[in-house]
Design a protein around this motif. Structure first.
Motif, PDB file in Angstrom:
ATOM      1  N   ARG A  45       0.846  -1.185   0.000  1.00  0.00           N
ATOM      2  CA  ARG A  45       0.000   0.000   0.000  1.00  0.00           C
ATOM      3  C   ARG A  45       0.887   1.241   0.000  1.00  0.00           C
ATOM      4  NH1 ARG A  45      -4.940  -0.457   4.064  1.00  0.00           N
ATOM      5  NH2 ARG A  45      -4.602  -2.540   3.226  1.00  0.00           N
ATOM      6  N   TYR A  95      -7.694   4.363  -2.066  1.00  0.00           N
ATOM      7  CA  TYR A  95      -8.443   4.337  -0.821  1.00  0.00           C
ATOM      8  C   TYR A  95      -8.380   5.690  -0.117  1.00  0.00           C
ATOM      9  CZ  TYR A  95      -8.133  -0.790  -1.057  1.00  0.00           C
ATOM     10  OH  TYR A  95      -8.218  -2.110  -1.436  1.00  0.00           O
ATOM     11  N   ALA A  97      -8.667   7.263   3.737  1.00  0.00           N
ATOM     12  CA  ALA A  97      -8.458   6.772   5.093  1.00  0.00           C
ATOM     13  C   ALA A  97      -8.496   7.927   6.079  1.00  0.00           C
ATOM     14  CB  ALA A  97      -7.125   6.052   5.194  1.00  0.00           C
ATOM     15  N   TRP A 109       0.333   3.715   6.709  1.00  0.00           N
ATOM     16  CA  TRP A 109      -1.070   3.323   6.616  1.00  0.00           C
ATOM     17  C   TRP A 109      -1.579   2.701   7.914  1.00  0.00           C
ATOM     18  CZ3 TRP A 109      -2.430  -1.709   7.333  1.00  0.00           C
ATOM     19  CH2 TRP A 109      -1.438  -2.680   7.155  1.00  0.00           C
ATOM     20  N   TYR A 112      -3.852   4.762  10.352  1.00  0.00           N
ATOM     21  CA  TYR A 112      -5.185   5.206   9.937  1.00  0.00           C
ATOM     22  C   TYR A 112      -6.210   4.158  10.366  1.00  0.00           C
ATOM     23  CZ  TYR A 112      -2.977   8.956   7.396  1.00  0.00           C
ATOM     24  OH  TYR A 112      -2.259  10.079   7.075  1.00  0.00           O
ATOM     25  N   TYR A 114      -9.714   4.190   9.915  1.00  0.00           N
ATOM     26  CA  TYR A 114     -10.893   3.948   9.074  1.00  0.00           C
ATOM     27  C   TYR A 114     -10.507   4.016   7.600  1.00  0.00           C
ATOM     28  CZ  TYR A 114     -13.400   4.760  13.404  1.00  0.00           C
ATOM     29  OH  TYR A 114     -13.854   4.687  14.697  1.00  0.00           O
ATOM     30  N   TRP A 115     -11.154   3.136   6.837  1.00  0.00           N
ATOM     31  CA  TRP A 115     -10.849   3.028   5.418  1.00  0.00           C
ATOM     32  C   TRP A 115     -12.133   2.905   4.604  1.00  0.00           C
ATOM     33  CZ3 TRP A 115      -5.845   3.029   3.430  1.00  0.00           C
ATOM     34  CH2 TRP A 115      -4.822   3.023   4.387  1.00  0.00           C
TER      35      TRP A 115
END
Length: 125
Positions: A45, A95, A97, A109, A112, A114-115
Motif C-alpha cells: 500500500r 483508498y 483513510a 497506513w 489510519y 478507518y478506510w
C-alpha cells in the motif's frame, strides 16, 4: 464509527486526467486527518497524500508530487484527488483513510483507523 465512501475513478489513457472523491460520514469530529492511499496488485500500500484539520501544508508521496493535487472542503468531510499526467504505474485501487491521531498527517497506513472500500483507477498505455 466513521464511514468513508470513495467515488470517481475509472479508465483513462496515459497522459490523461482523472479525479476521485471521498465523502466522510458518522463521527467526523473524531478524526484529525484524511489521506489517500493506493494499492496495486502484488504491491505494498502506497501513500498518495494527506490533509489534516489544522490545515498544515498538504503532504504528498514522492511518486505523485507535481502531478496529483489534493483538496478538501472546509469541515474536512470531503476529500478530493485530482490526478494529472497519469501513467500506467498509477493503476491501483485508491483508498480514502481517516486518522484519529492528534494533528497527524503521515504516510504510515497503519496509523489510519478507518478506510473506504476503494475505487479503481486504471491507466492504459
Amino acid at each position: 464509527q466513521v464511514q468513508l465512501v470513495e467515488s470517481g475513478g475509472g479508465l483513462v489513457q496515459a497522459g490523461g486526467s482523472l479525479s476521485v472523491s471521498c465523502a466522510a460520514s458518522g463521527r467526523t469530529w473524531s478524526y484529525q486527518a484524511l489521506a489517500w492511499f493506493r494499492q496495486a496488485p502484488g504491491k505494498e500500500r502506497e501513500f498518495v497524500g494527506c490533509v489534516n484539520k489544522i490545515r498544515a501544508p498538504i503532504s504528498y508521496g514522492e511518486s505523485v508530487k507535481g502531478r496529483f493535487t489534493i483538496s478538501r472542503d472546509n469541515a474536512l468531510n470531503s476529500l478530493y484527488l485530482q490526478m494529472n499526467s497519469l501513467k500506467p504505474e498509477d493503476t491501483a485501487l485508491y483508498y480514502c483513510a481517516a486518522s484519529l491521531k492528534s494533528a497527524y498527517c503521515g504516510s504510515n497506513w497503519r496509523d489510519y483507523a478507518y478506510w473506504g472500500q476503494g475505487t479503481q483507477v486504471t491507466v492504459s498505455s
